[in-house]
Design a protein around this motif. Structure first.
Motif, mmCIF file in Angstrom:
data_model
loop_
_atom_site.group_PDB
_atom_site.id
_atom_site.type_symbol
_atom_site.label_atom_id
_atom_site.label_comp_id
_atom_site.label_asym_id
_atom_site.label_seq_id
_atom_site.Cartn_x
_atom_site.Cartn_y
_atom_site.Cartn_z
ATOM 1 N N ARG A 30 -92.015 -46.329 -67.407
ATOM 2 C CA ARG A 30 -92.969 -46.519 -68.504
ATOM 3 C C ARG A 30 -92.421 -47.544 -69.475
ATOM 4 O O ARG A 30 -91.289 -47.410 -69.950
ATOM 5 C CB ARG A 30 -93.209 -45.203 -69.231
ATOM 6 C CG ARG A 30 -93.925 -44.204 -68.379
ATOM 7 C CD ARG A 30 -94.387 -43.055 -69.188
ATOM 8 N NE ARG A 30 -95.174 -42.186 -68.327
ATOM 9 C CZ ARG A 30 -95.859 -41.172 -68.752
ATOM 10 N NH1 ARG A 30 -95.863 -40.880 -70.023
ATOM 11 N NH2 ARG A 30 -96.544 -40.443 -67.910
ATOM 12 N N SER A 31 -93.233 -48.537 -69.779
ATOM 13 C CA SER A 31 -92.794 -49.554 -70.726
ATOM 14 C C SER A 31 -92.925 -49.024 -72.151
ATOM 15 O O SER A 31 -93.764 -48.175 -72.440
ATOM 16 C CB SER A 31 -93.612 -50.831 -70.560
ATOM 17 O OG SER A 31 -94.943 -50.605 -70.943
ATOM 18 N N THR A 32 -92.073 -49.529 -73.015
ATOM 19 C CA THR A 32 -92.065 -49.136 -74.414
ATOM 20 C C THR A 32 -92.030 -50.405 -75.261
ATOM 21 O O THR A 32 -91.344 -51.359 -74.907
ATOM 22 C CB THR A 32 -90.825 -48.266 -74.722
ATOM 23 O OG1 THR A 32 -90.852 -47.130 -73.856
ATOM 24 C CG2 THR A 32 -90.815 -47.794 -76.154
ATOM 25 N N GLY A 33 -92.745 -50.381 -76.366
ATOM 26 C CA GLY A 33 -92.748 -51.547 -77.245
ATOM 27 C C GLY A 33 -93.407 -52.738 -76.567
ATOM 28 O O GLY A 33 -94.455 -52.621 -75.954
ATOM 29 N N ASN A 34 -92.745 -53.895 -76.639
ATOM 30 C CA ASN A 34 -93.327 -55.110 -76.076
ATOM 31 C C ASN A 34 -92.831 -55.416 -74.662
ATOM 32 O O ASN A 34 -93.015 -56.524 -74.174
ATOM 33 C CB ASN A 34 -93.052 -56.290 -76.997
ATOM 34 C CG ASN A 34 -91.570 -56.589 -77.138
ATOM 35 O OD1 ASN A 34 -90.735 -55.803 -76.703
ATOM 36 N ND2 ASN A 34 -91.250 -57.705 -77.751
ATOM 37 N N ALA A 35 -92.233 -54.453 -73.999
ATOM 38 C CA ALA A 35 -91.768 -54.658 -72.621
ATOM 39 C C ALA A 35 -92.968 -54.808 -71.686
ATOM 40 O O ALA A 35 -93.979 -54.125 -71.852
ATOM 41 C CB ALA A 35 -90.904 -53.488 -72.167
ATOM 42 N N PRO A 36 -92.873 -55.697 -70.700
ATOM 43 C CA PRO A 36 -93.992 -55.865 -69.763
ATOM 44 C C PRO A 36 -94.219 -54.610 -68.925
ATOM 45 O O PRO A 36 -93.288 -53.868 -68.630
ATOM 46 C CB PRO A 36 -93.556 -57.036 -68.885
ATOM 47 C CG PRO A 36 -92.098 -57.178 -69.084
ATOM 48 C CD PRO A 36 -91.752 -56.579 -70.400
#
Length: 110
Positions: A30-36
């Motif tokens: 699962r991506s968090t923040g601005n991660a792709p």
């Protein structure tokens, strides 16, 4: 999917590690923040893998170089040691039969 890393016969906890062929762990990224965001977020991997193998795999899937920052956490809570066995993480921190791995480009949790 993921390549097999050399595995030892004993997990970090001192208990025998499960057979690489017999046990698979479902990992959800699962991506968090601005991660792709990954196109495919759920993978089955060998339970004998070390956490470092997940990090290397994630970097490859994201197209990140080793010099680019990537922070990886289990259950939005902590970042395990790279030499931790995935089986142990799944057994202790897995929910609903899955090990949730959150990733970010900046520090997100302690």
């Amino acid at each position: 999917m993921m390549s097999e890393a050399p595995s030892s016969n004993t997990a970090a906890s001192g208990t025998p590690a499960p057979s690489t062929q017999a046990k698979k762990v479902v990992v959800r990224f699962r991506s968090t923040g601005n991660a792709p965001i990954l196109k495919k977020s759920v993978y089955k991997i060998s339970s004998a893998q070390r956490f470092q193998a997940l990090i290397v795999f994630l970097r490859k899937e994201l197209g990140y170089k080793s010099s680019e920052p990537l922070f990886v956490y289990v259950n939005s809570a902590f970042s395990p040691a790279p030499d931790e066995i995935v089986y142990n993480l799944s057994r202790c921190f897995g929910l609903d039969g899955q090990l949730t791995i959150n990733y970010a480009t900046t520090p997100a949790w302690g």
